[in-house]
Design a protein around this motif. Structure first.
Motif, PDB file in Angstrom:
ATOM      1  N   THR A 321       0.839  -1.198   0.000  1.00 34.14           N
ATOM      2  CA  THR A 321       0.000   0.000   0.000  1.00 34.14           C
ATOM      3  C   THR A 321       0.872   1.246   0.000  1.00 34.14           C
ATOM      4  O   THR A 321       1.735   1.393   0.864  1.00 34.14           O
ATOM      5  N   PRO A 322       0.690   2.150  -0.965  1.00 35.24           N
ATOM      6  CA  PRO A 322       1.514   3.371  -1.005  1.00 35.24           C
ATOM      7  C   PRO A 322       1.313   4.221   0.243  1.00 35.24           C
ATOM      8  O   PRO A 322       0.259   4.183   0.892  1.00 35.24           O
ATOM      9  N   ALA A 323       2.340   4.996   0.587  1.00 32.88           N
ATOM     10  CA  ALA A 323       2.259   5.859   1.768  1.00 32.88           C
ATOM     11  C   ALA A 323       1.176   6.912   1.600  1.00 32.88           C
ATOM     12  O   ALA A 323       0.474   7.251   2.557  1.00 32.88           O
ATOM     13  N   ASP A 324       1.043   7.457   0.396  1.00 36.74           N
ATOM     14  CA  ASP A 324       0.009   8.451   0.099  1.00 36.74           C
ATOM     15  C   ASP A 324      -1.001   7.820  -0.860  1.00 36.74           C
ATOM     16  O   ASP A 324      -0.727   7.689  -2.052  1.00 36.74           O
ATOM     17  N   LEU A 325      -2.134   7.445  -0.342  1.00 39.33           N
ATOM     18  CA  LEU A 325      -3.169   6.804  -1.139  1.00 39.33           C
ATOM     19  C   LEU A 325      -4.153   7.868  -1.602  1.00 39.33           C
ATOM     20  O   LEU A 325      -4.800   8.531  -0.789  1.00 39.33           O
ATOM     21  N   ILE A 326      -4.269   8.057  -2.904  1.00 40.05           N
ATOM     22  CA  ILE A 326      -5.109   9.096  -3.485  1.00 40.05           C
ATOM     23  C   ILE A 326      -6.472   8.488  -3.830  1.00 40.05           C
ATOM     24  O   ILE A 326      -6.575   7.660  -4.739  1.00 40.05           O
ATOM     25  N   ILE A 327      -7.501   8.911  -3.106  1.00 42.03           N
ATOM     26  CA  ILE A 327      -8.859   8.399  -3.354  1.00 42.03           C
ATOM     27  C   ILE A 327      -9.826   9.524  -3.700  1.00 42.03           C
ATOM     28  O   ILE A 327     -11.033   9.284  -3.789  1.00 42.03           O
ATOM     29  N   LYS A 328      -9.329  10.712  -3.917  1.00 40.43           N
ATOM     30  CA  LYS A 328     -10.200  11.853  -4.179  1.00 40.43           C
ATOM     31  C   LYS A 328     -10.962  11.654  -5.495  1.00 40.43           C
ATOM     32  O   LYS A 328     -10.375  11.355  -6.526  1.00 40.43           O
ATOM     33  N   GLY A 329     -12.271  11.843  -5.418  1.00 35.36           N
ATOM     34  CA  GLY A 329     -13.106  11.741  -6.612  1.00 35.36           C
ATOM     35  C   GLY A 329     -13.477  10.341  -7.030  1.00 35.36           C
ATOM     36  O   GLY A 329     -14.197  10.173  -8.026  1.00 35.36           O
ATOM     37  N   VAL A 330     -13.023   9.309  -6.314  1.00 33.80           N
ATOM     38  CA  VAL A 330     -13.317   7.928  -6.703  1.00 33.80           C
ATOM     39  C   VAL A 330     -14.722   7.567  -6.222  1.00 33.80           C
ATOM     40  O   VAL A 330     -15.043   7.708  -5.044  1.00 33.80           O
ATOM     41  N   LYS A 331     -15.549   7.124  -7.143  1.00 33.47           N
ATOM     42  CA  LYS A 331     -16.887   6.642  -6.828  1.00 33.47           C
ATOM     43  C   LYS A 331     -16.989   5.196  -7.273  1.00 33.47           C
ATOM     44  O   LYS A 331     -16.949   4.914  -8.470  1.00 33.47           O
ATOM     45  N   PRO A 332     -17.091   4.278  -6.336  1.00 35.49           N
ATOM     46  CA  PRO A 332     -17.051   2.856  -6.711  1.00 35.49           C
ATOM     47  C   PRO A 332     -18.279   2.427  -7.492  1.00 35.49           C
ATOM     48  O   PRO A 332     -19.374   2.971  -7.324  1.00 35.49           O
ATOM     49  N   LEU A 333     -18.067   1.460  -8.339  1.00 40.81           N
ATOM     50  CA  LEU A 333     -19.158   0.823  -9.069  1.00 40.81           C
ATOM     51  C   LEU A 333     -19.673  -0.336  -8.221  1.00 40.81           C
ATOM     52  O   LEU A 333     -18.924  -1.268  -7.906  1.00 40.81           O
ATOM     53  N   VAL A 334     -20.927  -0.282  -7.826  1.00 39.89           N
ATOM     54  CA  VAL A 334     -21.535  -1.336  -7.020  1.00 39.89           C
ATOM     55  C   VAL A 334     -22.055  -2.420  -7.955  1.00 39.89           C
ATOM     56  O   VAL A 334     -22.914  -2.167  -8.803  1.00 39.89           O
ATOM     57  N   ILE A 335     -21.522  -3.612  -7.813  1.00 40.73           N
ATOM     58  CA  ILE A 335     -21.861  -4.747  -8.670  1.00 40.73           C
ATOM     59  C   ILE A 335     -22.638  -5.761  -7.832  1.00 40.73           C
ATOM     60  O   ILE A 335     -22.171  -6.182  -6.783  1.00 40.73           O
TER      61      ILE A 335
END
Length: 448
Positions: A321-335
């Motif tokens: 896992t990277p030290a800086d995890l960029i999750i801004k703007g991520v909207k998961p696809l619910v399957i």
């Protein structure tokens, strides 16, 4: 939203692009829509070349929902995220119904026949169909994402080797059962079981203590079923009193605690049974597999001050896992897994008696029940999933539409899709039989 997958003219995966870049390629006619879910475009020429950055797909297997995240280890960006809902309970319910119908028929028709239930053999490694479906769902989507993105490695949340036994081969008895992390693992389990709230007053975001429902001073044990969480005030007030006396003025709370304390550990058993089988299937893909424990996943998430969701837990699996995890703007696809239809030719009522016979017909005029289509009719434009009928017109929501007005958007594949922004809605991604909304401008369809 998540990035858009891109494949070249030979259907080889390229680096995912921003939705704005995908929209530009589609509007300029340089690409076409290849798949709707997950949204993937295919280039029409070989002019676009770039250095492909390897990606890692991370899995957080669960009993009901599995978190999936595709992460760029170099930049720390979460390229794509999804949450896969399994249908194990639905499969078990269907098998129970089938067993009831068959037993009823045997009792009515062949009462004299000798039972043969003991004459069956199961192959090594057999698992119930409800558990097999969970593994099949995860493996299916790992294979699909490998076709849409340059996946080079896999991370799976899995219990590590028995380090305690490796360090001390002579350890046994109570010392082996408890281990150095016994208290930590028990606390984590209780936090999940009691939703991180005080069992007596319901307060959240406060320090919680492990409480014995039946006090040890009165013969209570340290079994998990006898443990709950309580704040310091409630724990001190209860002391060694019996829980029925302590909560005699709160009968609803007492009933809830006693019911939840004896709740079955079905979900935990499902994960324990399927983890190694899933690991073997993931290794069969030929990609390097990294394993991580649940404690490491929580450590990665808490040190990065991230909220707890299935896909965020998946992004924090493993030491990679990277030290800086960029999750801004991520909207998961619910399957959501729905299956590929059923073979039942006779519909039964609630008591198992036949009430209706259906013709086994799922294909007609190039369409199949469950296909997502867009229908441009003289009365308006509609989109949704269709149901095949014997007459020329197919069912689209609450209306009937002739196939000549239809255009397929997505073939039925046993799953339903919904984006996070509308996950609270009861309907799937496409509303059944409603006017179509504005979508990406797409060119000719490829591989639909």
């Amino acid at each position: 939203m998540s990035n858009v997958f891109v494949v070249d003219t030979n259907k080889k995966p390229l680096d995912p692009v921003h939705p704005g870049e995908a929209r530009r390629l589609l509007s300029q006619g340089k690409a076409a829509v290849w798949r709707r879910f997950p949204f993937t475009i295919i280039l029409k020429s070989e002019g676009r070349t770039s250095t492909i950055q390897p990606l890692r797909i991370k899995l957080d297997p669960g009993s009901k929902t599995t978190g999936i995240a595709i992460v760029n280890d170099a930049s720390g960006e979460v390229v794509f995220a999804a949450e896969l809902s399994h249908r194990g309970q639905a499969i078990k319910a269907s098998l129970d119904d089938r067993r009831a119908v068959r037993r009823s028929r045997r009792q009515r028709k062949t009462r004299y026949r000798k039972a043969r239930w003991a004459n069956r053999k199961r192959k090594p490694g057999w698992m119930p169909p409800s558990l097999e479906s969970r593994i099949a769902n995860i493996v299916t989507w790992v294979s699909r994402f490998s076709r849409y993105a340059p996946i080079q490695a896999i991370s799976q949340e899995l219990v590590k080797f028995d380090m305690q036994l490796m360090e001390n081969a002579e350890i046994s008895g109570v010392h082996y059962q408890q281990g150095t992390l016994q208290g930590y693992e028990i606390r984590e389990y209780l936090l999940e079981k009691w939703n991180r709230t005080c069992s007596y007053c319901g307060k959240k975001d406060i320090p919680l203590q492990i409480e014995h429902i039946h006090p040890r001073a009165n013969g209570g044990t340290n079994r998990i079923s006898n443990l709950c969480l309580a704040c310091e005030k409630c724990n001190s007030a209860k002391d060694t009193r019996d829980i029925k006396d302590f909560l005699k003025k709160k009968p609803e709370v007492l009933k809830k605690i006693l019911a939840q304390a004896k709740s079955p550990l079905k979900d935990a058993a499902v994960v324990n049974v399927t983890r190694w089988a899933l690991h073997e299937h993931v290794k069969a893909t030929g990609l390097p597999v990294e394993c991580g424990s649940g404690g490491l996943t929580k450590f990665n998430r808490t040190t990065r001050t991230l909220p707890k969701t299935h896909w965020i837990d998946a992004a924090n699996v493993g030491r990679s896992t990277p030290a800086d995890l960029i999750i801004k703007g991520v909207k998961p696809l619910v399957i959501k897994a729905t299956g590929n239809g059923r073979r039942k030719m006779c519909v039964t009522d609630a008591y198992g008696f036949p009430k209706q016979h259906k013709e086994r017909k799922g294909f007609s005029m190039g369409y199949r029940t469950g296909d997502v289509v867009r229908a441009i009719t003289p009365k308006g434009t509609y989109q949704g999933r269709i149901a095949i009928r014997h007459r020329p017109s197919f069912r689209l929501g609450k209306i009937d539409v002739h196939p000549k007005y239809m255009r397929r958007l997505h073939r039925v594949d046993g799953y339903e899709y919904v984006h996070e922004r509308s996950a609270s809605c009861s309907s799937p991604w496409v509303n059944r039989g409603v006017p179509a909304s504005r979508d990406f401008k797409d060119g000719s369809q490829h591989g639909m």
